[in-house]
Design a protein around this motif. Structure first.
Motif, PDB file in Angstrom:
ATOM      1  N   ASP A 278       0.817  -1.446   0.035  1.00  0.00           N
ATOM      2  CA  ASP A 278       0.089  -0.067  -0.015  1.00  0.00           C
ATOM      3  C   ASP A 278       0.818   1.043   0.012  1.00  0.00           C
ATOM      4  O   ASP A 278       0.777   2.090  -0.794  1.00  0.00           O
ATOM      5  CB  ASP A 278      -0.899  -0.060   1.360  1.00  0.00           C
ATOM      6  CG  ASP A 278      -2.144  -0.960   1.389  1.00  0.00           C
ATOM      7  OD1 ASP A 278      -2.519  -1.400  -0.019  1.00  0.00           O
ATOM      8  OD2 ASP A 278      -2.610  -1.321   2.028  1.00  0.00           O
ATOM      9  N   THR A 279       1.953   1.365   0.752  1.00  0.00           N
ATOM     10  CA  THR A 279       2.800   2.396   1.071  1.00  0.00           C
ATOM     11  C   THR A 279       3.547   2.772  -0.345  1.00  0.00           C
ATOM     12  O   THR A 279       3.588   3.721  -0.888  1.00  0.00           O
ATOM     13  CB  THR A 279       3.761   2.158   2.121  1.00  0.00           C
ATOM     14  OG1 THR A 279       3.111   2.292   3.421  1.00  0.00           O
ATOM     15  CG2 THR A 279       4.810   3.505   2.023  1.00  0.00           C
ATOM     16  N   SER A 282       1.184   4.147  -3.164  1.00  0.00           N
ATOM     17  CA  SER A 282       1.168   5.376  -2.852  1.00  0.00           C
ATOM     18  C   SER A 282       2.157   6.358  -3.343  1.00  0.00           C
ATOM     19  O   SER A 282       2.105   7.388  -3.785  1.00  0.00           O
ATOM     20  CB  SER A 282       0.768   5.779  -1.126  1.00  0.00           C
ATOM     21  OG  SER A 282       0.610   7.152  -1.128  1.00  0.00           O
ATOM     22  N   GLY A 285       2.133   6.434  -7.014  1.00  0.00           N
ATOM     23  CA  GLY A 285       1.142   7.313  -7.414  1.00  0.00           C
ATOM     24  C   GLY A 285      -0.341   6.751  -8.221  1.00  0.00           C
ATOM     25  O   GLY A 285      -1.113   7.384  -8.771  1.00  0.00           O
ATOM     26  N   SER A 286       0.119   5.373  -8.399  1.00  0.00           N
ATOM     27  CA  SER A 286      -0.978   4.436  -9.019  1.00  0.00           C
ATOM     28  C   SER A 286      -0.649   3.042  -8.677  1.00  0.00           C
ATOM     29  O   SER A 286       0.453   2.776  -8.326  1.00  0.00           O
ATOM     30  CB  SER A 286      -1.013   5.026 -10.569  1.00  0.00           C
ATOM     31  OG  SER A 286       0.111   4.476 -11.205  1.00  0.00           O
ATOM     32  N   GLN A 288      -2.553  -1.137  -8.306  1.00  0.00           N
ATOM     33  CA  GLN A 288      -3.291  -1.940  -7.581  1.00  0.00           C
ATOM     34  C   GLN A 288      -2.508  -3.527  -7.289  1.00  0.00           C
ATOM     35  O   GLN A 288      -1.783  -3.627  -8.093  1.00  0.00           O
ATOM     36  CB  GLN A 288      -4.587  -2.189  -8.023  1.00  0.00           C
ATOM     37  CG  GLN A 288      -4.752  -2.712  -9.514  1.00  0.00           C
ATOM     38  CD  GLN A 288      -6.155  -2.835  -9.998  1.00  0.00           C
ATOM     39  OE1 GLN A 288      -7.028  -2.835  -9.101  1.00  0.00           O
ATOM     40  NE2 GLN A 288      -6.406  -2.820 -11.087  1.00  0.00           N
ATOM     41  N   ARG A 328       9.256   4.522   0.791  1.00  0.00           N
ATOM     42  CA  ARG A 328       9.083   5.710  -0.130  1.00  0.00           C
ATOM     43  C   ARG A 328      10.521   6.185  -0.814  1.00  0.00           C
ATOM     44  O   ARG A 328      10.627   6.485  -1.953  1.00  0.00           O
ATOM     45  CB  ARG A 328       8.786   6.932   0.663  1.00  0.00           C
ATOM     46  CG  ARG A 328       7.170   6.875   1.018  1.00  0.00           C
ATOM     47  CD  ARG A 328       6.483   8.078   1.449  1.00  0.00           C
ATOM     48  NE  ARG A 328       7.278   8.566   2.731  1.00  0.00           N
ATOM     49  CZ  ARG A 328       6.651   8.398   4.067  1.00  0.00           C
ATOM     50  NH1 ARG A 328       5.429   7.616   4.210  1.00  0.00           N
ATOM     51  NH2 ARG A 328       7.267   8.840   5.044  1.00  0.00           N
TER      52      ARG A 328
END
Length: 359
Positions: A278-279, A282, A285-286, A288, A328
């Motif tokens: 999930d991180t 995010s 930026g896109s 699934q 990130r």
């Protein structure tokens, strides 16, 4: 950085696994510290490879050979007469170990024995830090983090082979490199056990970050096998910083810093795979993810945490990036590379950021 530069500048470092993901990061960091490095490893096993992008052949004397070629390994080590040995070379993939169990044991256990046996013949003082994994512990799938004196084991061939490597190391540590007899043999020996490492430049198959980056780059859903599996995620520079600090301290006080050391994140940063994904999505930026059918899949541990109290209290090492920051930073690395940045610039920037946080 100044403390590490004082320890490694002008020193000769024998680095196994220098063509791999972690090894390439460590090679570049040692280069920045002013060390003279001789690498020993198989050729890179991915394309692209971080070793290639960093121009690794220009950063060290590179020997491309197998750990189980005893003659080649001994010659490479003894010709070099290193001040430090960092042993990272391994077959590092759990799922591949099910396909190649004998080869995995040969590389991880017997390869380690070959290196230590060659080190017996060194003619000068030397400091050796041998890297295994958090998966050497007998995993009881409990919530308690594993400490350095907990029982070793291994369900899958990879984990078991690394536990075997630890038995080999312990045997040599007691039989040939006993800390109480350092003045006789003059080799300081310690072990680093790291958690699940992430960072830019990893393209190995069946590892979560490379899988995410490949899927997102192709506009496909990320395939997540075990979303609830909990791992001690950490940026690659965290354990590497620990190994370098351990090597420096071990060189100064070989009896005090001998033995095994855990390097992992703070306990709150042991996250389920789903949280990491999930991180990462995010940060990208896109995207699934989806869970494929798992029928017939090989066993992988569901819960694993490390106790890093020993490194915190006795070594003075601590994590500097949270799991979210590590994720990130890693995704930003791959995005920047795809947009034309040079790997050397990205690796140097991350090392400088880590050193700034550490200071």
């Amino acid at each position: 950085m100044a403390q590490l530069r004082a320890a490694y500048a002008g020193k000769k470092v024998f680095l196994t696994g220098h063509t791999g993901f972690k090894g390439s990061w460590l090679l570049y960091w040692l280069h920045l510290l002013g060390a003279t490095v001789k690498g020993y490893a198989l050729p890179p096993d991915s394309q692209p490879s971080l070793f290639g992008l960093l121009g690794g052949e220009q950063l060290c004397e590179s020997v491309l050979a197998d750990l189980n070629d005893r003659a080649a390994l001994e010659k490479a080590l003894l010709d070099f007469q290193p001040d430090f040995i960092f042993h990272l070379a391994a077959q590092p993939l759990v799922r591949l170990s099910y396909e190649l169990p004998v080869e995995t044991f040969a590389t991880n256990a017997l390869g380690t024995a070959n290196l230590l046996d060659a080190a017996r013949r060194l003619r000068k003082p030397c400091t050796a830090v041998l890297i295994t994994t958090d998966k050497v512990y007998e995993n009881r799938e409990w919530v308690y983090p594993y400490r350095e004196n907990d029982r070793l084991g291994g369900y899958d061939p990879y984990s078991a082979s690394k536990a075997c490597a630890e038995l080999v190391i312990n045997c040599y540590a007691q039989s040939f490199f006993n800390p109480a007899e350092y003045e006789r043999h003059q080799l300081g020996l310690a072990v680093g056990r790291a958690g699940n490492v992430i960072g830019g430049g990893d393209w190995a198959r069946d590892r979560i970050i490379p899988d995410i980056v490949r899927a997102l780059g192709q506009g496909q859903p990320v395939q997540v096998r075990n979303p609830q599996a909990v791992r001690p995620w950490q940026h690659v520079l965290e354990p590497l910083g620990g190994y370098l600090l351990l090597g420096a301290r071990l060189a100064a006080e070989p009896a005090r810093y001998a033995g095994p050391w855990n390097f992992g994140p703070h306990l709150q940063d042991a996250l389920p795979v789903s949280a990491l994904v999930d991180t990462a999505l995010s940060a990208w930026g896109s995207g699934q993810y989806e869970m494929p059918a798992l029928a017939g899949q090989p066993h992988e541990a569901g819960l694993l945490k490390l106790d890093i109290s020993k490194a915190l209290n006795e070594l003075g090492w601590q994590p500097h990036f949270s799991a979210a920051e590590s994720i990130r930073t890693t995704i930003a690395w791959y995005k920047a590379l795809a947009e034309g940045a040079q790997a050397t610039e990205l690796v140097r920037a991350d090392i400088e950021a880590y050193c700034a946080a550490a200071s």
